[in-house]
Write a protein that holds these residues in place. Structure first.
Motif, PDB file in Angstrom:
ATOM      1  N   HIS A 135      23.766  31.597  77.281  1.00 31.00           N
ATOM      2  CA  HIS A 135      23.853  30.462  76.358  1.00 31.00           C
ATOM      3  C   HIS A 135      24.546  29.280  77.060  1.00 31.00           C
ATOM      4  O   HIS A 135      24.039  28.151  77.022  1.00 31.00           O
ATOM      5  CB  HIS A 135      24.625  30.894  75.100  1.00 31.00           C
ATOM      6  CG  HIS A 135      24.945  29.792  74.147  1.00 31.00           C
ATOM      7  ND1 HIS A 135      24.290  29.624  72.949  1.00 31.00           N
ATOM      8  CD2 HIS A 135      25.848  28.787  74.206  1.00 31.00           C
ATOM      9  CE1 HIS A 135      24.785  28.575  72.315  1.00 31.00           C
ATOM     10  NE2 HIS A 135      25.739  28.050  73.056  1.00 31.00           N
ATOM     11  N   GLU A 136      25.665  29.557  77.708  1.00 26.31           N
ATOM     12  CA  GLU A 136      26.411  28.473  78.370  1.00 26.31           C
ATOM     13  C   GLU A 136      25.599  27.870  79.521  1.00 26.31           C
ATOM     14  O   GLU A 136      25.568  26.661  79.692  1.00 26.31           O
ATOM     15  CB  GLU A 136      27.775  28.959  78.868  1.00 26.31           C
ATOM     16  CG  GLU A 136      28.718  29.463  77.760  1.00 26.31           C
ATOM     17  CD  GLU A 136      28.940  28.454  76.638  1.00 26.31           C
ATOM     18  OE1 GLU A 136      28.890  27.236  76.899  1.00 26.31           O
ATOM     19  OE2 GLU A 136      29.147  28.885  75.476  1.00 26.31           O
ATOM     20  N   HIS A 178      23.144  25.380  78.415  1.00 25.97           N
ATOM     21  CA  HIS A 178      23.674  24.019  78.225  1.00 25.97           C
ATOM     22  C   HIS A 178      23.602  23.217  79.528  1.00 25.97           C
ATOM     23  O   HIS A 178      23.363  22.012  79.511  1.00 25.97           O
ATOM     24  CB  HIS A 178      25.125  24.072  77.739  1.00 25.97           C
ATOM     25  CG  HIS A 178      25.259  24.383  76.271  1.00 25.97           C
ATOM     26  ND1 HIS A 178      24.523  23.746  75.295  1.00 25.97           N
ATOM     27  CD2 HIS A 178      26.068  25.265  75.612  1.00 25.97           C
ATOM     28  CE1 HIS A 178      24.867  24.226  74.094  1.00 25.97           C
ATOM     29  NE2 HIS A 178      25.797  25.156  74.257  1.00 25.97           N
ATOM     30  N   GLU A 192      22.349  23.616  70.425  1.00 23.43           N
ATOM     31  CA  GLU A 192      22.781  25.020  70.342  1.00 23.43           C
ATOM     32  C   GLU A 192      21.576  25.957  70.232  1.00 23.43           C
ATOM     33  O   GLU A 192      21.604  27.070  70.740  1.00 23.43           O
ATOM     34  CB  GLU A 192      23.716  25.238  69.146  1.00 23.43           C
ATOM     35  CG  GLU A 192      25.066  24.558  69.272  1.00 23.43           C
ATOM     36  CD  GLU A 192      25.774  24.876  70.572  1.00 23.43           C
ATOM     37  OE1 GLU A 192      25.757  26.050  70.997  1.00 23.43           O
ATOM     38  OE2 GLU A 192      26.324  23.935  71.171  1.00 23.43           O
ATOM     39  N   HIS A 201      28.105  23.323  65.280  1.00 20.30           N
ATOM     40  CA  HIS A 201      27.275  24.499  65.513  1.00 20.30           C
ATOM     41  C   HIS A 201      26.602  24.893  64.216  1.00 20.30           C
ATOM     42  O   HIS A 201      27.249  24.999  63.194  1.00 20.30           O
ATOM     43  CB  HIS A 201      28.123  25.667  66.018  1.00 20.30           C
ATOM     44  CG  HIS A 201      28.483  25.533  67.462  1.00 20.30           C
ATOM     45  ND1 HIS A 201      29.098  24.426  67.979  1.00 20.30           N
ATOM     46  CD2 HIS A 201      28.294  26.371  68.498  1.00 20.30           C
ATOM     47  CE1 HIS A 201      29.277  24.598  69.271  1.00 20.30           C
ATOM     48  NE2 HIS A 201      28.802  25.765  69.622  1.00 20.30           N
TER      49      HIS A 201
HETATM   50 ZN   LIG Z   1      26.875  26.250  72.788  1.00 19.83          ZN
END
Ligand SMILES: [Zn+2]
Length: 408
Positions: free
Chosen positions: A123-124, A127, A162, A227
């Protein structure tokens, strides 16, 4: 998997809002300026002072996961990983002059399994792959010269971002169950010890969670403004998992036909619109619209510390339109009359507001109350008054205020 293929998993709503902000007449240049500031900052020494750097000898498993995922993601940047002390499951990614930094909380390492951590790290890294890291709007969210409407647009983009990052986490951990379990553990702080959570049941929690968070005073701080609510994220991942993208990219064969990624993106946009105060309310029932609630609630808050200033008037007009604003001002509104009008809108509805609608109204009003970058005691009281008519407890309002705006 080739980089292009990964890139194409990006949620369309994220990409569209990203471009809209990039070319935004008021915000575009300021976002661009922030980029160069990032490249000058010295965040590495701060991290080295306050956190433990993950090194192959100290935490070999995590270091290996990171290496594997970075290669899979095709990220050329030098990446360093850090661990910070916090029992909550948490992670973030940021950029310094020479590195990307991924930080994990000690809670994440203690509670998540190796594959669940891969969801979080994926997930990171997502980004970073989608340029979210260098496209920073955080400082603008706290800038009091930003119009509430522009601010809401930035929040909408952050929520959409997100979704893209979750998709990357899902691709890298390779299992919807693992992704959902990682998210459930993050939310609940429970270890679950080897129990996988029921994805469908979690996704179904959406309405319950909304009701809980909005209407009880003791909900445990899940008012997340930037989020999307976790069940929404799970729902969005569920949709993505069923799309033809997943079949093409991962070679996952399921029975029946798979919907196209484009149609999945449209479904996802509908889910996210439920959280966006600016999204149109298209029911054609003659019921008062959300904009009516913004109009009277917003005026109540603006009038709570004296006269309506030209600036306050402008900002409200930006959200509800000039015509509506002029018509409202012709009624010579007062603090009391505006709250009465607000309650009147509630009474004229033929059914109660849904938790989601209450969420949208509260979020919109919070943006309005925060329009000058801070909230004084009168504005706060006015927000509590309005919230009270919606059945939102003062404690929940306090919680929303302290959580606003949230970065992550
Ligand atoms: Zn995030």
């Amino acid at each position: 998997m080739e980089a292009e293929k990964l890139e194409s998993s990006r949620y369309r709503g994220d990409l569209d809002l990203y471009h809209a902000l990039k070319t935004h007449p008021r915000l575009g240049k300021r976002i661009e300026d922030a980029k160069s500031a990032i490249l000058r900052r010295t965040i590495r020494s701060q991290l080295l002072h306050s956190m433990v750097r993950v090194d192959a000898r100290l935490l070999p498993q995590i270091a290996r996961s990171m290496e594997r995922l970075q290669t899979a993601a095709g990220l050329a940047d030098a990446i360093e990983m850090y661990v910070f002390e916090s029992s909550a499951v948490n992670a973030f990614i940021t950029r310094g002059r020479s590195h990307l930094f991924v930080a994990l909380s000690s809670g994440a390492i203690n509670i998540l399994t190796e594959r669940e951590l891969e969801f979080v790290i994926g997930h990171e890294l997502g980004h970073a792959m989608f340029d979210h890291v260098d496209f920073t709007v955080g400082h603008l969210l706290e800038d009091n010269s930003i119009e509430p409407r522009d601010r809401m647009q930035m929040f909408a983009w952050k929520r959409a971002a997100e979704i893209s990052a979750d998709r990357m986490g899902l691709i890298f951990c390779g299992s919807l169950e693992i992704a959902a379990t990682a998210m459930f553990k993050t939310l609940s702080g429970l270890r679950l010890d080897g129990v996988a959570i029921d994805v469908a049941a979690f996704a179904e929690q959406w309405d319950h969670l909304m009701a809980e968070v909005v209407q009880s005073g003791d909900a445990d701080g899940h008012w997340q403004v930037t989020h999307p609510f976790p069940p929404l994220r799970i729902k969005a991942m569920q949709l993505f998992w069923r799309s033809d993208y997943f079949e093409d990219a991962v070679g996952l064969r399921l029975e029946g036909s798979r919907p196209s990624l484009a149609s999945i993106d449209q479904e996802t946009a509908k889910l996210l619109a439920m959280m966006d105060p600016l999204a149109r309310d298209d029911r054609n029932t003659g019921n008062p619209l959300l904009v009516d609630f913004f109009q009277w609630g917003g005026l109540h808050i603006a009038l709570s510390n004296g006269e309506l200033t030209p600036r306050e008037k402008d900002r409200l007009a930006h959200i509800v339109s000039d015509d509506r604003m002029n018509a409202a001002i012709n009624t010579r509104p007062t603090v009391d009359s505006t709250l009465e009008r607000f309650v009147d809108c509630l009474k004229r509805r033929d059914q109660r507001l849904k938790p989601l609608e209450i969420h949208k109204i509260m979020e919109g009003l919070l943006h309005i109350a925060n329009a000058d970058g801070q909230m004084d005691a009168n504005e706060k009281q006015a927000l509590i008054n309005v919230a009270g008519t919606l059945g939102v407890m003062p404690l929940a309002v306090e919680m929303m205020i302290t959580k606003f705006p949230i970065e992550g």
